[in-house]
Structures are given as structure tokens and as C-alpha cells.
Design an enzyme around this catalytic site. Structure first.
Site, short mmCIF file in Angstrom:
data_model
loop_
_atom_site.label_atom_id
_atom_site.label_comp_id
_atom_site.label_asym_id
_atom_site.label_seq_id
_atom_site.Cartn_x
_atom_site.Cartn_y
_atom_site.Cartn_z
CE1 TYR B 16 -4.12 -1.88 0.32
CE2 TYR B 16 -2.59 -3.43 1.33
CZ TYR B 16 -3.81 -3.16 0.75
OH TYR B 16 -4.72 -4.17 0.58
CB CYS B 17 -0.19 4.71 -0.87
SG CYS B 17 0.40 6.41 -0.81
N PRO B 18 2.73 4.40 0.92
CG PRO B 18 4.55 5.59 1.81
CD PRO B 18 3.33 4.80 2.20
N GLY B 19 4.27 2.36 -0.18
CA GLY B 19 5.19 1.23 -0.41
C GLY B 19 5.76 1.12 -1.81
CG ASP B 43 -1.62 2.01 -3.32
OD1 ASP B 43 -2.45 1.99 -2.42
OD2 ASP B 43 -0.92 3.00 -3.59
#
Lengths: 137, 79
Positions: B16-19, B43
Site C-alpha cells: 500500500y501507498c507509499p510502499g 494501489d
């Protein structure tokens, strides 16, 4: 010299700590260095042993259980793991608050190795003065 | 797009953001000028964040492609 962001982590609630690590990611993505000052309940979450059980902020209300479950199911990385990964691509300095550490008898050795140093508030405010934005979470 | 072969592909689906963006930045920092880096992400935040970062950082956005259940964002390292 890179622009800087300063973040004070005060709350020990998981959602606030995660907000801190995610905003730090945004800062690093924008080429900024990050200085994080960890105090009070957040500092207890940096202890190697005897961390209080994770909770969410009161804002979560009756959704707390549901959110914890969703985060576990979706394998959301912990705030500490996010910060550690971030250090591979940017400059993120984590400092522990000397006042609270003294109060609780916490030594640097008692804290996760991500902690660079235990410093006083004056030193941190001096860092924050040089930064573009400062957040208190 | 079909004629640009990625030097590196990052499969960040499920993150998920910011991954995914942070994975992309890591690959960018480790790469060299001319590298074409492709990131797969499921995402929505990354679909907007990653292209914005690529352009802001002065690199080339090769494209954003909708695949089967995920997005592919491709950049070329210019600097």
C-alpha cells in the site's frame, strides 16, 4: 544541503506512529531529510523489551478492532519497519527525548537501535528551526 | 511501450501507498542513467503518486498502463 522535515512523535497509538512513518516516506520521496524526536508514549514503543500493547488513538472509536484486523490481514508493515526501510533510501534520524528517558530510567541500550541518540528538547528545536515543516503527532 | 524493455521490474502488488513508490525510488537510486524501471502496483494512491514523483524528480515517465487488476508504471532514469 537537503531540505528538512521535523516530526515529534508523542502519541504511542499505532495509527499516529504510522502516520509519522508514512509522512516521513513522503518527505524522503521529495528529497527531504527527516529528523524525528520521540517522546512520552511514542518512546515506550521504541523500547526493546516491555513495550505497551499496541492500541489505536481514540479517534478510531469503535472501529479500532476492525482496523487492527484489516491491517493484520493486509500485512501492513509496522511503523518501525517502514522507518528502517526508509533509511535505505534516505536520511531519517530518530532521536529519543532525554527528559522522558531520564524520567523512566531508559538508557540508549534499552531502545531499538534505530535511535541515533538521546537528545534534549533544545537541541531538537534547534534542528526544527532549520526545517521546512514540523509536525507534532 | 512494447519496444522499451525494462531494465528492472518491481512487483509491488499487494503493498500500500507509499510502499510501491518507495520501492521505485530505491531501485532508481541503485540504478544508473538510462535504466528503465517498471513497477507493478495494485494501489490507487501509487498510480497518481509515482508518475508525479517521476516527473518532479526530472526523470522520464514512459507510461502508466492498466493491466489485469493492477497498474504498471514505467520510468526512465534520466539523472
Amino acid at each position: 544541503m537537503a531540505e528538512k522535515t521535523s516530526i515529534i512523535l508523542f502519541s504511542g497509538a499505532m495509527d499516529k506512529l504510522m502516520a509519522g512513518s508514512i509522512i516521513s516516506s513522503g518527505a524522503v520521496a521529495n528529497g527531504m531529510d527527516v529528523d524525528i524526536f520521540v517522546t512520552f508514549w511514542a518512546l515506550l514503543q521504541l523500547k526493546k523489551n516491555g513495550r505497551p500493547a499496541p492500541t489505536l488513538s481514540p479517534d478510531a472509536g469503535n472501529m479500532a478492532g476492525q482496523i487492527m484486523q484489516v491491517m493484520a490481514e493486509k500485512k501492513i508493515p509496522s511503523w518501525l519497519d517502514t522507518l528502517k526501510k526508509l533509511q535505505e533510501i534516505g536520511t531519517v534520524n530518530v532521536y529519543a527525548c532525554a527528559m522522558f528517558a531520564d524520567l523512566m530510567g531508559i538508557k540508549k541500550n534499552d531502545l531499538d537501535p534505530i535511535v541515533k541518540d538521546i537528545i534534549g528538547v533544545s537541541q531538537f528545536v534547534d534542528m526544527a528551526r532549520e526545517s521546512k515543516m514540523t509536525l507534532f503527532l | 511501450m512494447e519496444d522499451v524493455k525494462p531494465t528492472k521490474v518491481i512487483d509491488a502488488r499487494g503493498s500500500y501507498c507509499p510502499g510501491p513508490l518507495m520501492e521505485l525510488i530505491k531501485a532508481y537510486k541503485q540504478g544508473k542513467v538510462g535504466d528503465v524501471i517498471s513497477v507493478y502496483s495494485s494501489d490507487e494512491g501509487t498510480r497518481k503518486d509515482a508518475p508525479a514523483w517521476i516527473q518532479k524528480s526530472g526523470n522520464e515517465l514512459v507510461g502508466v498502463y492498466t493491466r489485469d487488476g493492477y497498474y504498471e508504471i514505467v520510468m526512465k532514469k534520466v539523472k
